[in-house]
Design an enzyme around this catalytic site. Structure first.
Site, PDB file in Angstrom:
ATOM      1  N   GLY A   1     -39.730 -88.816 -40.102  1.00 56.63           N
ATOM      2  CA  GLY A   1     -40.294 -87.847 -41.054  1.00 56.63           C
ATOM      3  C   GLY A   1     -39.190 -87.098 -41.785  1.00 56.63           C
ATOM      4  O   GLY A   1     -38.142 -86.832 -41.217  1.00 56.63           O
TER       5      GLY A   1
ATOM      6  N   ARG B   1     -40.759 -95.036 -41.187  1.00 60.28           N
ATOM      7  CA  ARG B   1     -40.922 -94.970 -39.728  1.00 60.28           C
ATOM      8  C   ARG B   1     -40.715 -96.349 -39.092  1.00 60.28           C
ATOM      9  O   ARG B   1     -41.229 -96.637 -38.033  1.00 60.28           O
ATOM     10  CB  ARG B   1     -42.298 -94.394 -39.381  1.00 60.28           C
ATOM     11  CG  ARG B   1     -42.448 -92.928 -39.810  1.00 60.28           C
ATOM     12  CD  ARG B   1     -43.285 -92.158 -38.819  1.00 60.28           C
ATOM     13  NE  ARG B   1     -43.487 -90.782 -39.226  1.00 60.28           N
ATOM     14  CZ  ARG B   1     -42.788 -89.755 -38.746  1.00 60.28           C
ATOM     15  NH1 ARG B   1     -41.837 -89.952 -37.872  1.00 60.28           N
ATOM     16  NH2 ARG B   1     -43.056 -88.535 -39.147  1.00 60.28           N
ATOM     17  N   GLU B   2     -39.956 -97.205 -39.778  1.00 64.59           N
ATOM     18  CA  GLU B   2     -39.634 -98.534 -39.244  1.00 64.59           C
ATOM     19  C   GLU B   2     -38.872 -98.381 -37.916  1.00 64.59           C
ATOM     20  O   GLU B   2     -37.877 -97.675 -37.832  1.00 64.59           O
ATOM     21  CB  GLU B   2     -38.768 -99.299 -40.261  1.00 64.59           C
ATOM     22  CG  GLU B   2     -38.100-100.561 -39.722  1.00 64.59           C
ATOM     23  CD  GLU B   2     -39.083-101.635 -39.255  1.00 64.59           C
ATOM     24  OE1 GLU B   2     -40.066-101.896 -39.953  1.00 64.59           O
ATOM     25  OE2 GLU B   2     -38.867-102.200 -38.161  1.00 64.59           O
TER      26      GLU B   2
ATOM     27  N   THR C   1     -35.430 -91.972 -33.774  1.00 61.11           N
ATOM     28  CA  THR C   1     -34.170 -92.481 -34.340  1.00 61.11           C
ATOM     29  C   THR C   1     -33.041 -92.417 -33.314  1.00 61.11           C
ATOM     30  O   THR C   1     -32.217 -93.331 -33.233  1.00 61.11           O
ATOM     31  CB  THR C   1     -33.802 -91.649 -35.590  1.00 61.11           C
ATOM     32  OG1 THR C   1     -34.905 -91.684 -36.484  1.00 61.11           O
ATOM     33  CG2 THR C   1     -32.565 -92.189 -36.271  1.00 61.11           C
TER      34      THR C   1
ATOM     35  N   ASP D   1     -39.440 -80.087 -35.801  1.00 65.03           N
ATOM     36  CA  ASP D   1     -40.060 -79.775 -34.503  1.00 65.03           C
ATOM     37  C   ASP D   1     -39.088 -79.155 -33.488  1.00 65.03           C
ATOM     38  O   ASP D   1     -39.531 -78.575 -32.493  1.00 65.03           O
ATOM     39  CB  ASP D   1     -40.672 -81.043 -33.899  1.00 65.03           C
ATOM     40  CG  ASP D   1     -41.852 -81.551 -34.709  1.00 65.03           C
ATOM     41  OD1 ASP D   1     -42.447 -80.736 -35.442  1.00 65.03           O
ATOM     42  OD2 ASP D   1     -42.169 -82.746 -34.613  1.00 65.03           O
TER      43      ASP D   1
ATOM     44  N   GLU E   1     -50.196 -77.930 -33.401  1.00 61.47           N
ATOM     45  CA  GLU E   1     -51.175 -79.007 -33.588  1.00 61.47           C
ATOM     46  C   GLU E   1     -51.433 -79.814 -32.310  1.00 61.47           C
ATOM     47  O   GLU E   1     -52.476 -80.441 -32.179  1.00 61.47           O
ATOM     48  CB  GLU E   1     -50.707 -79.954 -34.704  1.00 61.47           C
ATOM     49  CG  GLU E   1     -49.423 -80.706 -34.388  1.00 61.47           C
ATOM     50  CD  GLU E   1     -48.938 -81.582 -35.537  1.00 61.47           C
ATOM     51  OE1 GLU E   1     -49.761 -82.098 -36.291  1.00 61.47           O
ATOM     52  OE2 GLU E   1     -47.706 -81.733 -35.662  1.00 61.47           O
TER      53      GLU E   1
ATOM     54  N   TYR F   1     -48.144 -80.486 -44.260  1.00 63.34           N
ATOM     55  CA  TYR F   1     -46.850 -81.010 -44.715  1.00 63.34           C
ATOM     56  C   TYR F   1     -46.025 -80.030 -45.537  1.00 63.34           C
ATOM     57  O   TYR F   1     -44.850 -80.288 -45.796  1.00 63.34           O
ATOM     58  CB  TYR F   1     -47.065 -82.313 -45.485  1.00 63.34           C
ATOM     59  CG  TYR F   1     -47.525 -83.402 -44.552  1.00 63.34           C
ATOM     60  CD1 TYR F   1     -46.599 -84.181 -43.852  1.00 63.34           C
ATOM     61  CD2 TYR F   1     -48.875 -83.615 -44.299  1.00 63.34           C
ATOM     62  CE1 TYR F   1     -47.010 -85.147 -42.952  1.00 63.34           C
ATOM     63  CE2 TYR F   1     -49.296 -84.584 -43.403  1.00 63.34           C
ATOM     64  CZ  TYR F   1     -48.364 -85.348 -42.739  1.00 63.34           C
ATOM     65  OH  TYR F   1     -48.763 -86.294 -41.840  1.00 63.34           O
TER      66      TYR F   1
ATOM     67  N   GLN G   1     -44.845 -77.532 -44.482  1.00 63.87           N
ATOM     68  CA  GLN G   1     -43.756 -77.141 -43.583  1.00 63.87           C
ATOM     69  C   GLN G   1     -42.541 -78.050 -43.686  1.00 63.87           C
ATOM     70  O   GLN G   1     -41.450 -77.719 -43.227  1.00 63.87           O
ATOM     71  CB  GLN G   1     -44.240 -77.168 -42.122  1.00 63.87           C
ATOM     72  CG  GLN G   1     -45.247 -76.109 -41.794  1.00 63.87           C
ATOM     73  CD  GLN G   1     -46.051 -76.450 -40.549  1.00 63.87           C
ATOM     74  OE1 GLN G   1     -45.694 -76.057 -39.461  1.00 63.87           O
ATOM     75  NE2 GLN G   1     -47.140 -77.189 -40.723  1.00 63.87           N
TER      76      GLN G   1
HETATM   77  O1  F6P Z   1     -41.458 -84.396 -38.364  1.00 60.40           O
HETATM   78  C1  F6P Z   1     -42.255 -84.200 -37.233  1.00 60.40           C
HETATM   79  C2  F6P Z   1     -43.663 -84.092 -37.645  1.00 60.40           C
HETATM   80  O2  F6P Z   1     -43.637 -83.156 -38.649  1.00 60.40           O
HETATM   81  C3  F6P Z   1     -44.691 -83.693 -36.615  1.00 60.40           C
HETATM   82  O3  F6P Z   1     -44.740 -82.359 -36.234  1.00 60.40           O
HETATM   83  C4  F6P Z   1     -45.939 -84.176 -37.278  1.00 60.40           C
HETATM   84  O4  F6P Z   1     -47.041 -84.237 -36.474  1.00 60.40           O
HETATM   85  C5  F6P Z   1     -45.493 -85.498 -37.769  1.00 60.40           C
HETATM   86  O5  F6P Z   1     -44.154 -85.309 -38.149  1.00 60.40           O
HETATM   87  C6  F6P Z   1     -46.322 -86.120 -38.802  1.00 60.40           C
HETATM   88  O6  F6P Z   1     -45.597 -86.918 -39.670  1.00 60.40           O
HETATM   89  P1  F6P Z   1     -46.072 -88.274 -40.342  1.00 60.40           P
HETATM   90  O7  F6P Z   1     -47.438 -88.079 -40.853  1.00 60.40           O
HETATM   91  O8  F6P Z   1     -45.056 -88.481 -41.407  1.00 60.40           O
HETATM   92  O9  F6P Z   1     -46.031 -89.323 -39.284  1.00 60.40           O
END
Ligand code: F6P
Length: 337
Positions: free
Chosen positions: A11, A73-74, A112, A134, A229, A262, A264
């Protein structure tokens, strides 16, 4: 001449571009290295989507959100993804050789770091930098992106205060953090939350209701509830609507929810994150120059240092109940569930 590759994976978060700038300016200008940018994380290393990075590319990055290299996210050690039916780790090893890279810089979160550790175990020269809003990467006190996310969440909580008090409502705000409650804890405390719920601490909804009614008795007819969350929600998708419904049932007070999402992760990094990124990026280049590979740059106290990736991979840094913000918060009457 030393030739390095740099990629950003997982992310995105505020401060990645400042980190790329830190690594590349130091590598190019101070150490005289050559830099190859790899697009879209490990995906670009599989498909050879690469581009040389020059000093000209490094302007205007300090305050720029996202990542100029793109991300994905590969996961090279997982089946599927952009290329299937191929031994992805071996392809990465051969592509790194084809590119003539002496070292790979990986900027990313927990996933990663695990990938980096496994590639390092296969003999690849790797230096990594922790990146996540996070703040759950083991071994570093803070990862860049966290302070920016906390600042955004705190601003949102501040804004909820005025509408909560005007309407005499309970306002529930959900912030990011699936396994770790760092953003909820830091923004909840900075924003003056009355109830803060994090995945690490089990909660009792009756106790939460009582603490809100107790505030009402003390002449405070509104409350702010900050939830991560990742808290338990009886299988419901979002924490905030679930908790809001439960609180309204428990207290009879009108309750509303906000899911921050997002926002954040977007936009400019705070000055703290910019400087952390700059320092971590510069130190990564220094590790490469010294030939110290298989390590992740860390912040410990006020100092930048590094740890072996093998020590970090697979661990999570979670909030513990003896954290000073929780100890002091409880003494001040904040309900943690
Ligand atoms: O970067 C971490 C994070 O922000 C988590 O807190 C969140 O749940 C997740 O990424 C969601 O990211 P994506 O939708 O890009 O997988």
């Amino acid at each position: 001449m030393t030739k390095i590759g740099i990629l950003t994976a997982g992310g995105d978060c505020p401060g990645i571009n400042a980190t790329i700038r830190g690594v590349c300016k130091t590598a190019l200008g101070y150490y005289g290295m050559e830099v190859i940018g790899i697009r879209s994380g490990f995906q670009g290393l599989l498909t050879m989507d690469v581009t040389p990075v020059t000093d000209k590319d490094l302007s205007g990055l300090l305050n720029l959100g996202g990542t100029m290299l793109g991300t994905s996210r590969e996961k090279p050690f997982k089946k599927g993804g952009i290329i299937s039916d191929v031994d992805k780790p071996s392809l990465i090893m051969s592509n790194v050789k084809r590119l003539g890279l002496d070292c790979l810089v990986c900027i990313g979160g927990n996933g990663t770091q695990q990938t980096a550790a496994r590639l390092a175990g296969m003999g690849l020269n790797i230096v990594s930098i922790p990146k996540t809003i996070d703040n759950d990467i083991w071994g570093t006190d803070f990862s860049f992106g966290f302070d920016s996310a906390v600042s955004i969440a705190t601003d949102a909580i501040d804004r909820l205060h005025s509408t909560a008090s005007s309407h005499k409502r309970v306002m529930v705000i959900e912030v990011m953090g699936h396994k770790a409650g760092w953003i909820a804890l830091y923004s909840g405390m900075a924003g003056g939350g009355d109830v803060i719920l994090i995945p690490e601490i089990p909660y009792n909804i009756h106790r939460i209701g009582e603490s809100i009614l107790e505030r009402l008795k003390r002449g405070k007819p509104y409350s702010i509830v900050v939830v991560a969350e990742g808290i338990q929600t009886d299988g419901r998708k979002h924490a905030a609507p679930y908790i809001a419904e439960e609180i309204e049932y428990e207290t009879g007070i009108e309750t509303r929810e906000t899911v921050l999402g997002y926002i954040q992760r977007g936009g400019a990094p705070t000055p703290f994150d910019r400087n952390l990124s700059t320092r971590m990026g510069g130190h990564a280049a220094e590790l490469i120059a010294r030939g110290e590979f298989g390590r992740m740059v860390i912040l410990r106290g006020c100092d930048i240092a590094s740890l072996p990736l093998s020590e970090i991979a697979g661990k999570l840094k979670l909030v513990t109940e003896d954290h000073d913000l929780i100890v002091q918060g409880r003494r001040m009457g904040i309900c943690f569930g």
